[in-house]
Design a protein around this motif. Structure first.
Motif, PDB file in Angstrom:
ATOM      1  N   HIS B  46       0.902  -1.213   0.090  1.00 48.75           N
ATOM      2  CA  HIS B  46       0.050   0.048   0.003  1.00 48.75           C
ATOM      3  C   HIS B  46       0.773   1.424  -0.111  1.00 48.75           C
ATOM      4  O   HIS B  46       2.189   0.998   0.048  1.00 48.75           O
ATOM      5  CB  HIS B  46      -1.007  -0.081   1.159  1.00 48.75           C
ATOM      6  CG  HIS B  46      -0.263   0.041   2.472  1.00 48.75           C
ATOM      7  ND1 HIS B  46      -0.045  -1.210   3.271  1.00 48.75           N
ATOM      8  CD2 HIS B  46       0.009   1.003   3.189  1.00 48.75           C
ATOM      9  CE1 HIS B  46       0.710  -0.656   4.459  1.00 48.75           C
ATOM     10  NE2 HIS B  46       0.734   0.683   4.514  1.00 48.75           N
ATOM     11  N   ASP B  48       0.804   5.363   1.733  1.00 46.94           N
ATOM     12  CA  ASP B  48       0.137   6.433   2.686  1.00 46.94           C
ATOM     13  C   ASP B  48      -0.122   7.639   1.764  1.00 46.94           C
ATOM     14  O   ASP B  48       1.089   8.146   1.065  1.00 46.94           O
ATOM     15  CB  ASP B  48       1.138   6.689   3.777  1.00 46.94           C
ATOM     16  CG  ASP B  48       1.091   5.586   4.741  1.00 46.94           C
ATOM     17  OD1 ASP B  48       0.370   4.590   4.706  1.00 46.94           O
ATOM     18  OD2 ASP B  48       1.925   5.321   5.671  1.00 46.94           O
ATOM     19  N   SER B  62      -4.020   5.390   4.507  1.00 47.03           N
ATOM     20  CA  SER B  62      -3.414   4.343   3.660  1.00 47.03           C
ATOM     21  C   SER B  62      -4.399   3.872   2.548  1.00 47.03           C
ATOM     22  O   SER B  62      -5.544   3.542   2.800  1.00 47.03           O
ATOM     23  CB  SER B  62      -3.105   3.195   4.582  1.00 47.03           C
ATOM     24  OG  SER B  62      -2.241   3.366   5.617  1.00 47.03           O
ATOM     25  N   PRO B 104       6.380   2.213  -1.916  1.00 43.50           N
ATOM     26  CA  PRO B 104       5.652   1.313  -1.524  1.00 43.50           C
ATOM     27  C   PRO B 104       5.731   0.917   0.020  1.00 43.50           C
ATOM     28  O   PRO B 104       7.110   0.726   0.235  1.00 43.50           O
ATOM     29  CB  PRO B 104       5.677   0.457  -2.570  1.00 43.50           C
ATOM     30  CG  PRO B 104       7.157   0.304  -2.893  1.00 43.50           C
ATOM     31  CD  PRO B 104       7.154   1.912  -2.918  1.00 43.50           C
ATOM     32  N   ILE B 105       4.710   0.481   0.493  1.00 47.86           N
ATOM     33  CA  ILE B 105       4.826  -0.007   1.897  1.00 47.86           C
ATOM     34  C   ILE B 105       4.359  -1.427   2.497  1.00 47.86           C
ATOM     35  O   ILE B 105       3.328  -1.555   1.844  1.00 47.86           O
ATOM     36  CB  ILE B 105       3.986   1.055   2.955  1.00 47.86           C
ATOM     37  CG1 ILE B 105       4.717   2.492   2.740  1.00 47.86           C
ATOM     38  CG2 ILE B 105       3.986   0.598   4.381  1.00 47.86           C
ATOM     39  CD1 ILE B 105       3.762   3.433   3.376  1.00 47.86           C
ATOM     40  N   GLY B 106       4.968  -2.092   3.296  1.00 47.80           N
ATOM     41  CA  GLY B 106       4.573  -3.720   3.723  1.00 47.80           C
ATOM     42  C   GLY B 106       5.344  -4.483   2.925  1.00 47.80           C
ATOM     43  O   GLY B 106       5.775  -4.704   2.012  1.00 47.80           O
ATOM     44  N   GLY B 107       5.745  -5.665   3.896  1.00 49.89           N
ATOM     45  CA  GLY B 107       6.330  -6.793   3.393  1.00 49.89           C
ATOM     46  C   GLY B 107       5.595  -7.995   3.907  1.00 49.89           C
ATOM     47  O   GLY B 107       6.182  -9.170   3.750  1.00 49.89           O
ATOM     48  N   TYR B 108       4.377  -7.855   4.384  1.00 52.28           N
ATOM     49  CA  TYR B 108       3.739  -8.933   5.006  1.00 52.28           C
ATOM     50  C   TYR B 108       2.665  -9.596   4.145  1.00 52.28           C
ATOM     51  O   TYR B 108       2.284 -10.574   3.957  1.00 52.28           O
ATOM     52  CB  TYR B 108       3.157  -8.636   6.578  1.00 52.28           C
ATOM     53  CG  TYR B 108       2.159  -9.607   7.116  1.00 52.28           C
ATOM     54  CD1 TYR B 108       2.640 -10.770   7.572  1.00 52.28           C
ATOM     55  CD2 TYR B 108       0.977  -9.449   7.150  1.00 52.28           C
ATOM     56  CE1 TYR B 108       1.696 -11.854   8.179  1.00 52.28           C
ATOM     57  CE2 TYR B 108       0.015 -10.165   7.762  1.00 52.28           C
ATOM     58  CZ  TYR B 108       0.307 -11.353   8.111  1.00 52.28           C
ATOM     59  OH  TYR B 108      -0.320 -12.500   8.862  1.00 52.28           O
ATOM     60  N   PHE B 109       1.604  -8.550   3.848  1.00 52.36           N
ATOM     61  CA  PHE B 109       0.563  -8.965   3.097  1.00 52.36           C
ATOM     62  C   PHE B 109       0.799  -8.685   1.578  1.00 52.36           C
ATOM     63  O   PHE B 109       0.380  -7.755   0.849  1.00 52.36           O
ATOM     64  CB  PHE B 109      -0.620  -8.095   3.537  1.00 52.36           C
ATOM     65  CG  PHE B 109      -2.005  -8.573   3.050  1.00 52.36           C
ATOM     66  CD1 PHE B 109      -2.599  -9.457   3.890  1.00 52.36           C
ATOM     67  CD2 PHE B 109      -2.448  -8.069   1.935  1.00 52.36           C
ATOM     68  CE1 PHE B 109      -3.920  -9.757   3.298  1.00 52.36           C
ATOM     69  CE2 PHE B 109      -3.814  -8.477   1.274  1.00 52.36           C
ATOM     70  CZ  PHE B 109      -4.368  -9.539   2.203  1.00 52.36           C
ATOM     71  N   GLU B 244      -5.782  -8.711   6.184  1.00 53.91           N
ATOM     72  CA  GLU B 244      -5.460  -7.116   6.205  1.00 53.91           C
ATOM     73  C   GLU B 244      -6.820  -6.672   6.435  1.00 53.91           C
ATOM     74  O   GLU B 244      -7.561  -6.516   5.655  1.00 53.91           O
ATOM     75  CB  GLU B 244      -5.152  -6.680   4.921  1.00 53.91           C
ATOM     76  CG  GLU B 244      -4.799  -5.025   5.007  1.00 53.91           C
ATOM     77  CD  GLU B 244      -3.629  -4.536   3.834  1.00 53.91           C
ATOM     78  OE1 GLU B 244      -2.580  -4.560   4.057  1.00 53.91           O
ATOM     79  OE2 GLU B 244      -4.323  -4.300   2.433  1.00 53.91           O
TER      80      GLU B 244
END
Lengths: 83, 249
Positions: B46, B48, B62, B104-109, B244
């Motif tokens: 995602h 922000d 977000s 870009p953000i996030g490394g889990y979903f 999420e």
């Protein structure tokens, strides 16, 4: 209060730690459960409070105030980061 | 402010320019963005978005990236009528407008086609379909052949985001199956499912636990809780279910 996931604070965490933290594993000081930071439960109010999905222990708190960020990692015994 | 304390990390606010807009439903719009030095993203990540009012008041939200990693970044935004950011992004922004963004953000979903072998099961509630659409687009663009199924819950047919594209994926793409359920109103002749996603529907549509699927669930918190709980009840290991949650609604 409705929670979201650690995912939701990925941008804030990356600002603080300088890299993605959501794929890192954190161990809860309360019950010892280990899971990805992206999966912990996050509550937002004046600041951010994250809790263990299993035992509800407060894992971390983050408050942004003006030109300061205040980070409390009381409930995380360990954080395991992978490259 | 924050970056002033901590120094300019990799994740800095920058200015994105809207290069195209797509009306997806009466309440949902996609904004295609030009972001200088965009490093590329992974499906499911995602960004922000930060808007600043004339008096300095800032609002930050977000939004999931809808585009596949093979495409320019795009976000799909649903208007929340009491929202501070989404009404502007859905109703006001025109091509050429700019706003602040980090990501870009996030490394889990996230889901990467490279090396993926496990069947992919995606469960969407409302605009929770956005990051999951990025995954299906990525699967197609990367030429992945892993079996993929999406179970997508919407209130009405009019609320279904990416309806035509999902229909094409369902009917023309080998290995992809899309099942819709409509919770409030079903049009005459509706051949999809009706009602909320429950254990029975999941049992029918999901790959069985023995197939060891990787599962992504995205939507309002109550939806995600119910789906994740039902999946665990059906024998899917919690470690194979990534969630999420959007919060209220």
């Amino acid at each position: 209060m409705v929670h979201v996931d650690g995912n939701a604070i990925a941008g804030l965490l990356e600002t603080v730690f300088g890299r993605d933290l959501t794929a890192a594993s954190g161990r809860c000081s309360g019950c010892g459960a280990e899971r990805e930071v992206g999966a912990i439960h996050v509550y937002r109010a004046a600041g951010v409070v994250a809790r263990c999905p299993d035992c509800d222990t407060v894992l971390l708190r983050i408050v942004e105030a003006g030109d300061r960020i205040w980070v409390d990692l009381r409930g995380l015994t360990t954080l395991e980061l992978r490259s | 402010m924050s970056t002033a304390v901590l120094g300019p990390g990799r994740l800095a606010w920058q200015v994105a320019e809207v290069t195209d807009t797509v009306t997806e439903t009466p309440r949902v719009r996609t904004l295609v963005l030009d972001v200088p030095d965009w490093p590329g993203h992974r499906a499911g990540q995602h960004v922000d978005v930060r808007l600043t009012a004339e008096d300095g008041y800032q609002a930050e939200r977000s939004y999931s990236l809808a585009a596949s990693p093979e495409e320019p970044p795009a976000v799909t935004v649903e208007r929340l009528d009491d929202g501070e950011v989404s009404p502007y992004l859905v109703d006001e922004v025109v091509t050429g407008d700019r706003f602040e963004l980090r990501g870009p953000i996030g490394g889990y979903f996230v889901w990467d086609a490279a090396g993926a072998a496990a069947p992919l099961f995606l469960v969407a509630g409302g605009s929770g379909v956005v990051p999951l659409m990025s995954m299906l687009r990525h699967r197609a663009a990367a030429g992945s052949t892993v079996p993929a199924r999406m179970l997508y819950s919407s209130r009405t047919l009019e609320d279904v985001i990416y309806r035509d594209e999902l229909e094409q994926l369902n009917s023309r793409t080998e290995g992809v199956q899309v099942v819709h359920t409509l919770t409030r109103v079903q049009p005459p002749g509706w051949t999809g499912r009706a009602g909320r996603v429950n254990r029975e529907l999941l049992q029918e549509v999901a790959f069985p636990p023995e197939a060891n699927p990787i599962v992504y669930v995205c939507g309002p918190t109550s939806f995600v809780e119910a789906v994740a709980e039902a999946l665990v009840g059906l024998g899917h290991p919690p470690g194979r279910i990534r969630t999420e949650r959007f919060g209220g609604a």
